[in-house]
Structures are given as structure tokens and as C-alpha cells.
Design an enzyme around this catalytic site. Structure first.
Site, PDB file in Angstrom:
ATOM      1  N   ASP A  88     -56.453  12.301 -32.246  1.00  0.00           N
ATOM      2  CA  ASP A  88     -56.725  13.719 -31.952  1.00  0.00           C
ATOM      3  C   ASP A  88     -58.001  14.140 -32.679  1.00  0.00           C
ATOM      4  OD1 ASP A  88     -54.982  16.461 -31.086  1.00  0.00           O
ATOM      5  OD2 ASP A  88     -56.530  16.743 -32.634  1.00  0.00           O
ATOM      6  N   ASN A  90     -65.905  23.736 -29.930  1.00  0.00           N
ATOM      7  CA  ASN A  90     -65.998  24.571 -28.727  1.00  0.00           C
ATOM      8  C   ASN A  90     -66.598  25.931 -29.055  1.00  0.00           C
ATOM      9  OD1 ASN A  90     -65.097  23.088 -26.493  1.00  0.00           O
ATOM     10  ND2 ASN A  90     -62.958  23.319 -27.126  1.00  0.00           N
ATOM     11  N   ASP A 124     -66.615  19.699 -23.278  1.00  0.00           N
ATOM     12  CA  ASP A 124     -66.280  18.757 -22.196  1.00  0.00           C
ATOM     13  C   ASP A 124     -67.178  17.535 -22.268  1.00  0.00           C
ATOM     14  OD1 ASP A 124     -64.330  20.385 -21.276  1.00  0.00           O
ATOM     15  OD2 ASP A 124     -65.316  20.940 -19.390  1.00  0.00           O
ATOM     16  N   GLU A 180     -57.567  17.266 -26.240  1.00  0.00           N
ATOM     17  CA  GLU A 180     -58.454  16.377 -26.992  1.00  0.00           C
ATOM     18  C   GLU A 180     -57.623  15.373 -27.770  1.00  0.00           C
ATOM     19  OE1 GLU A 180     -56.575  18.243 -29.059  1.00  0.00           O
ATOM     20  OE2 GLU A 180     -58.098  18.187 -30.665  1.00  0.00           O
TER      21      GLU A 180
HETATM   22  P1  GH3 Z   1     -57.043  19.855 -35.314  1.00  0.00           P
HETATM   23  O1  GH3 Z   1     -56.645  19.036 -34.217  1.00  0.00           O
HETATM   24  O2  GH3 Z   1     -57.995  19.183 -36.229  1.00  0.00           O
HETATM   25  O3  GH3 Z   1     -55.884  20.445 -36.042  1.00  0.00           O
HETATM   26  O4  GH3 Z   1     -57.866  21.100 -34.790  1.00  0.00           O
HETATM   27  P2  GH3 Z   1     -58.186  21.372 -33.282  1.00  0.00           P
HETATM   28  O5  GH3 Z   1     -59.028  22.591 -33.219  1.00  0.00           O
HETATM   29  O6  GH3 Z   1     -58.747  20.193 -32.633  1.00  0.00           O
HETATM   30  O7  GH3 Z   1     -56.735  21.568 -32.754  1.00  0.00           O
HETATM   31  P3  GH3 Z   1     -56.019  22.437 -31.683  1.00  0.00           P
HETATM   32  O8  GH3 Z   1     -54.942  21.659 -31.060  1.00  0.00           O
HETATM   33  O9  GH3 Z   1     -55.605  23.725 -32.364  1.00  0.00           O
HETATM   34  O10 GH3 Z   1     -57.072  22.789 -30.618  1.00  0.00           O
HETATM   35  C1  GH3 Z   1     -57.472  21.844 -29.662  1.00  0.00           C
HETATM   36  C2  GH3 Z   1     -58.629  22.459 -28.966  1.00  0.00           C
HETATM   37  O11 GH3 Z   1     -59.218  21.540 -28.109  1.00  0.00           O
HETATM   38  C3  GH3 Z   1     -58.252  23.637 -28.106  1.00  0.00           C
HETATM   39  C4  GH3 Z   1     -59.160  23.598 -26.965  1.00  0.00           C
HETATM   40  O12 GH3 Z   1     -60.155  24.595 -27.046  1.00  0.00           O
HETATM   41  C5  GH3 Z   1     -59.822  22.259 -27.098  1.00  0.00           C
HETATM   42  N1  GH3 Z   1     -59.678  21.523 -25.878  1.00  0.00           N
HETATM   43  C6  GH3 Z   1     -58.563  20.942 -25.363  1.00  0.00           C
HETATM   44  N2  GH3 Z   1     -58.856  20.365 -24.176  1.00  0.00           N
HETATM   45  C7  GH3 Z   1     -60.166  20.598 -23.929  1.00  0.00           C
HETATM   46  C8  GH3 Z   1     -61.057  20.269 -22.867  1.00  0.00           C
HETATM   47  O13 GH3 Z   1     -60.686  19.636 -21.895  1.00  0.00           O
HETATM   48  N3  GH3 Z   1     -62.338  20.650 -22.963  1.00  0.00           N
HETATM   49  C9  GH3 Z   1     -62.774  21.351 -24.019  1.00  0.00           C
HETATM   50  N4  GH3 Z   1     -64.054  21.700 -24.070  1.00  0.00           N
HETATM   51  N5  GH3 Z   1     -61.986  21.693 -25.028  1.00  0.00           N
HETATM   52  C10 GH3 Z   1     -60.694  21.324 -25.002  1.00  0.00           C
HETATM   53 MG    MG Z   2     -57.549  18.513 -32.549  1.00  0.00          MG
HETATM   54 MG    MG Z   3     -54.813  18.673 -30.340  1.00  0.00          MG
END
Ligand code: GH3
Ligand code: MG
Ligand code: MG
Length: 483
Positions: A353, A361, A370, A396
Site C-alpha cells: 500500500d 493527490n 493516476d 493504491e
Molecule cells: P497510508 O496508506 O499511508 O495510511 O495513507 P494513504 O493516504 O495512502 O491512505 P488512505 O487509504 O487513507 O488513502 C488512499 C488514497 O489513495 C485515497 C485516494 O485519494 C487515493 N487513491 C485511491 N485510488 C486512487 C486512484 O485510482 N487514483 C488516484 N489518483 N488516487 C487514488
Molecule cells: Mg495508502
Molecule cells: Mg490504502
């Protein structure tokens, strides 16, 4: 009636002229026979149907002229029974029997046998050659079968397996084979064989093992000429490599037609008959028509299977990154775990992850996020073996399956993968090794818990899940690079 029996004196003298003319213009063959089984009348259509002129036929034993040798005893017995008892089961009914013509060719006829009330010792019959009708019925049945089989088939070879049986039975052949050319290869291979009960297994096995180059054996000749080819008598044809085995299998003649797909040679259908002789023109034409239809169905099938493959690929691929999606992951995981249960090879699974991806973002925009995911997929993939499976698990979050990898090797791979993360971003991972008995869900659950632990311990690290005997997860930190 006069003492000397003329060709029509069994009819009333006064009506002879009219009846004679009616009979000669009839579309059916008209034959009359006396109690001794001799022909006493034979109209023009009888001459055309059976090949004997009325001069030749009249006075001959009818059975010798038109009844196949194997049926003659039954015919004589039926006649004797009728003369003894005055009863016959077959009189005045529409019957279908086999007949032969002057050349010995056998064909089906429809006929009605009657006798004159005033002269019960004379029999007469109207007969029609129904071979054309039979062939049309067979063609229709074959066409229905082709449509049915191809509407459900997933491959040409599978369709042909079913069709060989249907066609072989309908046309009363002994054995059928489907030959096709593998993509880009210079040989024809037999893809499937159908055989009747009577035909020998030995011939089927030899046929399935054969590879034919252009011009060799009947299918090879069809490939070279693009035309139907046949062998009249296998015993007399030195160009048939399988002849001896064919003869032992009761196969005596063969017919082979090409299947063209969009005008290109695609394969050949070969059928064997239990009788020596040239295949009837109508049979060749029917098989030709059938092969044409098979060809056009095959081209549709090719397009359909291309489309199915594309759809299947789409259904298993993540749109954004082109990696395996979660459904494909699940399929692969189950398959690999089943394989690992059977073998002693170690299997590792990791959940990964991105760290603080929300921040990325927020700082660069969602589209840049993306792009990072796309870049990351490519960069990670290049660190892996072809047999390793990397899937986008969601958002992600990624899942990695490393078959035949002990934990030490797996953690090295993970370190490499994490280092390859682009744009200076980091990620956390949880790694678990299959304990030999757990379910896919349990294994993923342990890797996920290890990932959670890696996040809790400050991110940018891999945590290895350790399973104890009670399957409770103990966690041990592996490395922590950078942070
Ligand atoms: P951590 O995992 O380190 O705890 O922090 P994080 O900020 O990565 O975790 P969180 O699960 O809170 O957020 C995941 C973020 O990933 C939320 C969303 O904006 C972003 N994300 C998820 N899928 C996509 C995608 O397909 N494209 C983009 N640009 N962003 C994505
Ligand atoms: Mg994350
Ligand atoms: Mg995540």
C-alpha cells in the site's frame, strides 16, 4: 388370354392400348412379375431406373435384376409364403427397400406392390428411386447439426469432433477424420477421429499420430489441390500410406474435401467407407456443400473466440494500470494455493500500500496520482519474474504472489519492488508465507495484518507475518529502509 404370353397379355385385351401408353409415360418405374418370379412387364421408367431394356428384362428372374443379393432369399421366401397361403403382409402398402441397378449400384426405392384381383398370381409394382430425397434429407439433417454444433462450440476442433459423428452416421460412413493445419506449420495434423463400432481402433490411433505434408495421402492431396479427392479402392492405391491398416479396419474407399475459411485452406474432412467404389456424385456434392458451410461457421467462430478472448482479458485486467484485477487475483491465488498444497514448494504473498497517497493527490492532483499508479505498475512489474503475479487489489493497494519462493527470497524481491516506487514515493508491505494448510482468505488476512502493522510502525517497511501452530499471527519486522 392367348396361349403365347406377350409382354402385356395379363391386361384385358380391350384396354391394352390405353393402359400401355399410360404406363409408359408414368414417372414411376412399373414392373410386373408372374408367380414364378419372372418379369412380364417393364415400362420405360423401369428401363431408366434400372438400366435394363424391356427386351432384356422380360422373361428374367426379377430378383436377379433389381434385388440386392443379400435380400434375395427373403424375397423368394415371401413369394412362396404368399403362393401357399394367399396372404402377404406387404401388398398394397408403401414400402421402402434397397434396390440395385444394372451396374450393381445400390439405392433406396419407394414402392407399392399389388396384384390383380382377377389374376392373383401376377404381381405388379410402381417404384421410385428415392436416393435424391434421402440425400436431401441427410443434407438437411447435417445442416441442422452444423448450425447447432457451431452455435455452442468454443473451438473448431471441438465442433468438428461432434460433427464427424453426426455426418458419419447420417451418411453411413465407417470412419471420419478432421485434419487441420496448425498456425504457421507446414504439416496437417489429425485433430479428431470418429469411427463406427465396426471400424478398428488401430486405424484411429495411427491416424491421430500422423503428420502429413502437402501432397501426401488424401488430406495432403486435398490441401495441394483445394479440391475434393477420393480413393476408389484402398487395396489398389499405393499412395495410401495407411492402406494395410485401413483394410484390416474394414475400410475400403475414402473421400476427402477441403474446408476453406475466407478462401484459404484451413483443413480437410476425410471419410472412409466400408465398400469399394467411387463416391456417388451426389455424395461428393453434399459433402462439398457441408464443408463450405463448416468453413463459413469456422470463420464466424474464429472471430467470436477472438472477441471472447478480448472480453476475458478485459474482465481480468485493471483498466488503469493493466495489471491483473482483483477477480484475476482471486483466481490465481486459489490456483497457486491448490498447487502449493500438492507440492512442497514454498509460496509467498504480499500486500502493498502506498504511503500517504492522499497527500500526493492533494499536492499534485488526482490525475498525477493516476499517472503515478501507472508508472508504479510498470516499474514494479519489471522487478518480477513472469510467473509472479502482481495485481491491483483496489485503490493504491496491490497484491503480490510469488510462487516457488522461500521467505528470504521473497523479502529480497519485495525490497527491490519497494525501492522501484517512482517519484520518491514510498510504500509499506506485509509479507506472509503459505503454511501449507490455510485458506486463501487466511493467508491474505495474515499478509494484510502485517501490512497494517508496517503502517503502524511508521510506514516504508515490510513486515513479515509469522504463523505459529495455533495460526495466531505473530509479527516480526524485516527491514525499514529510509524513514
Ligand atoms: P497510508 O496508506 O499511508 O495510511 O495513507 P494513504 O493516504 O495512502 O491512505 P488512505 O487509504 O487513507 O488513502 C488512499 C488514497 O489513495 C485515497 C485516494 O485519494 C487515493 N487513491 C485511491 N485510488 C486512487 C486512484 O485510482 N487514483 C488516484 N489518483 N488516487 C487514488
Ligand atoms: Mg495508502
Ligand atoms: Mg490504502
Amino acid at each position: 388370354m392367348g396361349a403365347a404370353r406377350g409382354e402385356s397379355d395379363w391386361l384385358h385385351e380391350d384396354s391394352i392400348g390405353d393402359v400401355r401408353s399410360v404406363l409408359d409415360h408414368a414417372h414411376e418405374a412399373f414392373i410386373a412379375m408372374d408367380a414364378g418370379g419372372l418379369v412380364i412387364d417393364w415400362n420405360r421408367q423401369a428401363q431408366r431406373t434400372f438400366g435394363w431394356s424391356s427386351e432384356e428384362a422380360i422373361g428374367q428372374v426379377l430378383a436377379d435384376l433389381i434385388i440386392p443379393p443379400r435380400d434375395r432369399d427373403a424375397h423368394a421366401e415371401g413369394l412362396r409364403r404368399y403362393l401357399d397361403s394367399g396372404r402377404a403382409r406387404i401388398l398394397d402398402k408403401r414400402l421402402e427397400l434397397s434396390a440395385i441397378d444394372r451396374t450393381g449400384r445400390e439405392f433406396p426405392v419407394e414402392l407399392t406392390i399389388s396384384h390383380h384381383d382377377a389374376a392373383p398370381e401376377y404381381f405388379f409394382a410402381f417404384l421410385v428411386d428415392i436416393s435424391q430425397r434421402r440425400l436431401s434429407e441427410r443434407l438437411l439433417r447435417a445442416q441442422l447439426a452444423i448450425t447447432r454444433v457451431f452455435s455452442q462450440a468454443l473451438s473448431s476442433d471441438q465442433a468438428m469432433r461432434e460433427l464427424l459423428a453426426t455426418l458419419g452416421e447420417a451418411m453411413e460412413w465407417q470412419l471420419g477424420a478432421w485434419w487441420s493445419q496448425a498456425e504457421g506449420s507446414e504439416v496437417l495434423r489429425c485433430r479428431s477421429v470418429w469411427r463406427s463400432e465396426a471400424a478398428a481402433l488401430e486405424f484411429e490411433q495411427i491416424t491421430l499420430a500422423l503428420e502429413l505434408v502437402q501432397g501426401v495421402a488424401l488430406p495432403g492431396r486435398v490441401w495441394a489441390s483445394g479440391q475434393p479427392e477420393w480413393t476408389v479402392d484402398l487395396a489398389a492405391d499405393p499412395s495410401v500410406p495407411r492402406a494395410q491398416v485401413a483394410l484390416r479396419a474394414g475400410l475400403h474407399a475414402s473421400l476427402c474435401v477441403p474446408v476453406l475459411v475466407k478462401g484459404e485452406f484451413h483443413g480437410a474432412i476425410e471419410f472412409f467407407s466400408g465398400q469399394v467404389g467411387e463416391p456417388a456424385r451426389a455424395t461428393r456434392e453434399i459433402l462439398g456443400t457441408i464443408a463450405e458451410q463448416i468453413g463459413s461457421f469456422m470463420s464466424v467462430l474464429d472471430e467470436r473466440s477472438d472477441l471472447l478472448m478480448k472480453l476475458q482479458r478485459l474482465a481480468l485486467t485493471d483498466d488503469l494500470t493493466g495489471l491483473a484485477n482483483r477477480r484475476a487475483w482471486q483466481d490465481n491465488l486459489e490456483r497457486e494455493i491448490a498447487a502449493a498444497r500438492r507440492s512442497t514448494e514454498p509460496l509467498c504473498v504480499a500486500m502493498l500500500d502506498l504511503d500517504h497517497f492522499k497527500r500526493y493527490n492533494d499536492a499534485h492532483g488526482h490525475q498525477a496520482g493516476d499517472r503515478l499508479l501507472i508508472e508504479l505498475a510498470h516499474a514494479w512489474r519489471t522487478q518480477l519474474r513472469a510467473s509472479d503475479i502482481l495485481a491491483r487489489y483496489g485503490g493504491e493497494e496491490f497484491a503480490l504472489l510469488l510462487p516457488a519462493s522461500p521467505i528470504e527470497a521473497a523479502s529480497k524481491v519485495l525490497a527491490r519492488v519497494r525501492t522501484a516506487t517512482p517519484e520518491g514515493q514510498t510504500c509499506s508491505a506485509g509479507l506472509a508465507t503459505f503454511n501449507g494448510s490455510e485458506s486463501p482468505e487466511q493467508l491474505i488476512g495474515r499478509a494484510d495484518a502485517a501490512l497494517y502493522e508496517a503502517k503502524a510502525r511508521g510506514r516504508n517497511r515490510t513486515v513479515i507475518a509469522k504463523a505459529d501452530r495455533s495460526h495466531r499471527t505473530r509479527l516480526g519486522e524485516e527491514d525499514s529502509s529510509g524513514s
